[in-house]
Write an enzyme that holds these catalytic residues in place. Structure first.
Site, short mmCIF file in Angstrom:
data_model
loop_
_atom_site.label_atom_id
_atom_site.label_comp_id
_atom_site.label_asym_id
_atom_site.label_seq_id
_atom_site.Cartn_x
_atom_site.Cartn_y
_atom_site.Cartn_z
N GLY A 8 0.82 -1.22 0.00
CA GLY A 8 0.00 0.00 0.00
C GLY A 8 0.85 1.26 0.00
CB ILE A 9 4.37 1.90 -1.14
CG1 ILE A 9 5.44 2.99 -0.95
CG2 ILE A 9 4.30 1.52 -2.63
CD1 ILE A 9 6.08 3.00 0.37
CB THR A 10 0.44 3.73 -4.55
OG1 THR A 10 -0.52 2.71 -4.25
CG2 THR A 10 1.54 3.15 -5.41
CG LEU A 57 -1.92 -7.12 -0.44
CD1 LEU A 57 -2.80 -6.07 0.22
CD2 LEU A 57 -1.07 -7.84 0.63
CG LEU A 78 0.48 0.41 5.45
CD1 LEU A 78 0.99 1.83 5.26
CD2 LEU A 78 -0.07 0.24 6.87
CB SER A 127 -10.46 -0.18 9.85
OG SER A 127 -11.47 0.78 9.72
CD GLU A 129 -16.86 1.11 8.15
OE1 GLU A 129 -16.69 2.29 8.53
OE2 GLU A 129 -17.93 0.73 7.65
CE1 TYR A 151 -11.26 -1.10 4.35
CE2 TYR A 151 -12.60 -0.28 6.17
CZ TYR A 151 -11.38 -0.41 5.55
OH TYR A 151 -10.25 0.15 6.12
NE ARG A 186 -9.08 9.75 4.06
CZ ARG A 186 -9.32 8.47 4.37
NH1 ARG A 186 -8.72 7.49 3.72
NH2 ARG A 186 -10.13 8.17 5.36
P1 NAP Z 1 -5.48 4.07 0.48
O1 NAP Z 1 -4.94 5.45 0.27
O2 NAP Z 1 -6.76 3.67 -0.14
O3 NAP Z 1 -4.33 3.04 0.02
C1 NAP Z 1 -4.62 1.69 -0.18
C2 NAP Z 1 -3.38 1.04 -0.77
O4 NAP Z 1 -3.67 -0.36 -0.99
C3 NAP Z 1 -2.97 1.61 -2.13
O5 NAP Z 1 -1.58 1.71 -2.16
C4 NAP Z 1 -3.44 0.54 -3.10
O6 NAP Z 1 -2.71 0.47 -4.30
C5 NAP Z 1 -3.17 -0.71 -2.27
N1 NAP Z 1 -3.85 -1.88 -2.83
C6 NAP Z 1 -5.13 -1.99 -3.24
N2 NAP Z 1 -5.37 -3.21 -3.75
C7 NAP Z 1 -4.19 -3.91 -3.65
C8 NAP Z 1 -3.79 -5.21 -4.02
N3 NAP Z 1 -4.63 -6.08 -4.60
N4 NAP Z 1 -2.51 -5.58 -3.78
C9 NAP Z 1 -1.62 -4.70 -3.22
N5 NAP Z 1 -1.95 -3.45 -2.86
C10 NAP Z 1 -3.22 -3.05 -3.07
O7 NAP Z 1 -5.62 3.77 2.05
P2 NAP Z 1 -4.95 4.53 3.29
O8 NAP Z 1 -5.87 5.59 3.74
O9 NAP Z 1 -3.53 4.81 2.99
O10 NAP Z 1 -5.03 3.37 4.39
C11 NAP Z 1 -3.98 2.43 4.56
C12 NAP Z 1 -4.55 1.18 5.23
O11 NAP Z 1 -5.12 1.55 6.48
C13 NAP Z 1 -5.65 0.48 4.46
O12 NAP Z 1 -5.53 -0.89 4.73
C14 NAP Z 1 -6.92 1.02 5.07
O13 NAP Z 1 -7.97 0.10 4.90
C15 NAP Z 1 -6.49 1.15 6.52
N6 NAP Z 1 -7.18 2.17 7.30
C16 NAP Z 1 -7.25 3.44 6.85
C17 NAP Z 1 -7.85 4.41 7.64
C18 NAP Z 1 -7.93 5.85 7.20
O14 NAP Z 1 -8.72 6.59 7.79
N7 NAP Z 1 -7.14 6.27 6.23
C19 NAP Z 1 -8.37 4.05 8.90
C20 NAP Z 1 -8.25 2.74 9.32
C21 NAP Z 1 -7.64 1.80 8.53
P3 NAP Z 1 -3.19 1.25 -5.65
O15 NAP Z 1 -2.68 2.64 -5.50
O16 NAP Z 1 -2.53 0.49 -6.73
O17 NAP Z 1 -4.68 1.18 -5.66
O1 G4F Z 2 -14.83 9.55 4.35
P1 G4F Z 2 -15.60 8.29 4.33
O2 G4F Z 2 -15.84 7.66 3.02
O3 G4F Z 2 -14.85 7.33 5.35
P2 G4F Z 2 -15.33 6.03 6.16
O4 G4F Z 2 -16.47 5.35 5.54
O5 G4F Z 2 -15.50 6.43 7.59
O6 G4F Z 2 -14.05 5.09 6.01
C1 G4F Z 2 -12.73 5.57 6.20
O7 G4F Z 2 -12.37 5.42 7.55
C2 G4F Z 2 -12.31 4.06 8.02
C3 G4F Z 2 -11.94 4.11 9.51
O8 G4F Z 2 -13.11 4.22 10.27
C4 G4F Z 2 -11.26 3.34 7.21
F1 G4F Z 2 -11.11 2.07 7.67
C5 G4F Z 2 -11.68 3.32 5.75
O9 G4F Z 2 -10.67 2.69 4.97
C6 G4F Z 2 -11.80 4.78 5.28
O10 G4F Z 2 -10.52 5.35 5.29
O11 G4F Z 2 -17.03 8.54 5.00
C7 G4F Z 2 -17.16 9.13 6.27
C8 G4F Z 2 -18.62 9.45 6.55
C9 G4F Z 2 -19.58 8.27 6.33
O12 G4F Z 2 -20.49 8.25 7.39
C10 G4F Z 2 -20.32 8.61 5.04
O13 G4F Z 2 -21.64 8.10 4.95
O14 G4F Z 2 -19.05 10.47 5.63
C11 G4F Z 2 -20.33 10.14 5.14
N1 G4F Z 2 -20.55 10.82 3.87
C12 G4F Z 2 -21.55 11.72 3.63
N2 G4F Z 2 -21.49 12.12 2.35
C13 G4F Z 2 -19.86 10.64 2.74
C14 G4F Z 2 -20.44 11.47 1.78
N3 G4F Z 2 -18.77 9.90 2.47
C15 G4F Z 2 -18.26 9.96 1.21
N4 G4F Z 2 -17.15 9.23 0.93
N5 G4F Z 2 -18.82 10.75 0.23
C16 G4F Z 2 -19.92 11.52 0.47
O15 G4F Z 2 -20.41 12.21 -0.43
#
Ligand code: NAP
Ligand code: G4F
Length: 327
Positions: A8-10, A57, A78, A127, A129, A151, A186
């Site tokens: 998940g480096i990208t 993955l 990641l 997460s 979630e 998810y 993001r």
């Molecule tokens: P992100 O920006 O969506 O990055 C996801 C990464 O996973 C990307 O580098 C993507 O590569 C890679 N990926 C997707 N499918 C893959 C596959 N088949 N094989 C290998 N790599 C793959 O997510 P993030 O916000 O950095 O989050 C990092 C991790 O933390 C994720 O596991 C996410 O579910 C978890 N997480 C995030 C949050 C948050 O709020 N950001 C909170 C809790 C947990 P491509 O660029 O090629 O698509």
């Molecule tokens: O920004 P969201 O899409 O994030 P969500 O669903 O909370 O998930 C993110 O956080 C998780 C950790 O709790 C990670 F595990 C997951 O990978 C991801 O990074 O939505 C946040 C909230 C939701 O309640 C959604 O219903 O915003 C609400 N929302 C309202 N309008 C919307 C929108 N979300 C999106 N994406 N787009 C809308 O137009």
């Protein structure tokens, strides 16, 4: 010199974690999927020192090869399909990547390390979630999991699999139960960035309105740069464990709108926001707020950037981006 492999480096977190590990003197390897990944250039620009390895993955042999090349002391898993809304439309693929992909990475690490498994440490990106229909407020490590999306279900599988590898094989495998964390990096599909991009464009006269879904959900939002530090700290502990990483505060989407529009001097934000059923989810996670006490006490971790600073940082960055693209 310590070596780390990041899947998940990208992604948002991969880039921040890569920067952190490079700054600590690590040799960093990043797994990239696909034959012509559009994000490769961004990774090469931000992290020129990182060595990229192609793999996926869902493809265990490619993970074994990546491990053989990187010979990591630390593995950070990641990689995931991380957009919750998308996971209903692609539930099978989400299970394969976000759920079984974590198992593949754990198993590849175990097979590759063999008798030297004690020398490798593993981080799983769990997460908030997973708490879904929350059974306790605030949510902590012991709170019952009740996921509300494909998810979330996939992350629960990956979370318990990580615990199982710890308990079955004595693997140093830790899960960070991270609450939402954001940044100017993001993806624009997530609500924070969707809003800060729209606010930037509206303030510059490039757009009139933004269409959103549920405005009443609450999230515990922190800054991604702070959260990757917690990942690293977990792998520096003698014992592997699971930690909630959160700010302990929660805001609704309405409050996010108020702060983001307020930053550009717009107080009547309602006239710029429409609601569109397309952005409503089949099942919503209404309220997330984490209790980061264990991380604070054991890891000495606490967030440095607060909600208002985070939103303002994102709006400012989007204004700059929009100015550059419209030049
Ligand atoms: P992100 O920006 O969506 O990055 C996801 C990464 O996973 C990307 O580098 C993507 O590569 C890679 N990926 C997707 N499918 C893959 C596959 N088949 N094989 C290998 N790599 C793959 O997510 P993030 O916000 O950095 O989050 C990092 C991790 O933390 C994720 O596991 C996410 O579910 C978890 N997480 C995030 C949050 C948050 O709020 N950001 C909170 C809790 C947990 P491509 O660029 O090629 O698509
Ligand atoms: O920004 P969201 O899409 O994030 P969500 O669903 O909370 O998930 C993110 O956080 C998780 C950790 O709790 C990670 F595990 C997951 O990978 C991801 O990074 O939505 C946040 C909230 C939701 O309640 C959604 O219903 O915003 C609400 N929302 C309202 N309008 C919307 C929108 N979300 C999106 N994406 N787009 C809308 O137009």
């Amino acid at each position: 010199m310590k070596r780390a492999l990041i899947t998940g480096i990208t992604g948002q977190d991969g880039l921040y974690l890569g920067e952190l590990l490079i700054s600590k003197g690590y040799e960093v390897y990043g797994l990239v999927r696909g034959q012509n990944n559009p994000k490769l250039d961004t990774v090469r620009r931000i992290l020129p020192e990182v060595k990229l390895i192609f793999g996926d993955l869902t493809d265990l042999p490619s993970l074994l090869r990546a491990l053989e090349t990187a010979r990591p002391h630390e593995v950070y898993n990641l990689g995931a399909i991380s957009f919750v809304a998308y996971s209903w439309e692609n539930a099978s693929m989400t299970s394969d990547v976000t759920g079984k992909g974590a198992f593949n990475m754990l198993e590849a690490t175990r097979l590759w390390a063999g008798s030297k498994l004690d020398d490798v440490r593993f981080y799983q990106a769990s997460s908030s979630e997973m708490f879904g229909k929350v059974q306790e407020v605030p949510q902590r490590e012991s709170t019952l999991l009740w996921p509300r999306s494909p998810y979330g279900v996939a992350k629960v599988f990956a979370h318990y699999m990580t615990i199982n590898y710890r308990e079955s094989y004595g693997m140093h495998a830790s899960s960070g139960i991270l609450f939402n964390h954001e940044s100017p990096r993001r993806g624009p599909e997530f609500v924070t960035r969707k809003i800060t991009q729209a606010v930037a464009r509206i303030s510059l006269g490039l757009q009139e309105t933004v269409a959103l879904g549920n405005l009443d959900a609450s999230r515990d939002w922190g800054f991604a740069g702070d959260y990757v530090e917690a990942m690293w700290l977990m792998l520096q502990q003698e014992q592997a464990d699971d930690y909630v990483i959160a700010t302990g505060e929660t805001q609704t989407i309405r409050e996010l709108l108020e702060v983001a529009f307020g930053h550009v001097g717009i107080t009547d934000w309602e006239r710029h926001v429409t609601q569109d059923p397309r952005f409503m989810r089949p099942a919503e996670v209404d309220l997330l707020v984490g209790d980061p006490a264990k991380a604070r006490e054991t890891l000495g971790w606490k967030p440095k950037v607060d909600f208002r600073e985070l939103v303002q940082m994102m709006v400012d960055s989007d204004i700059e981006d929009q100015r550059q693209t419209s030049r």
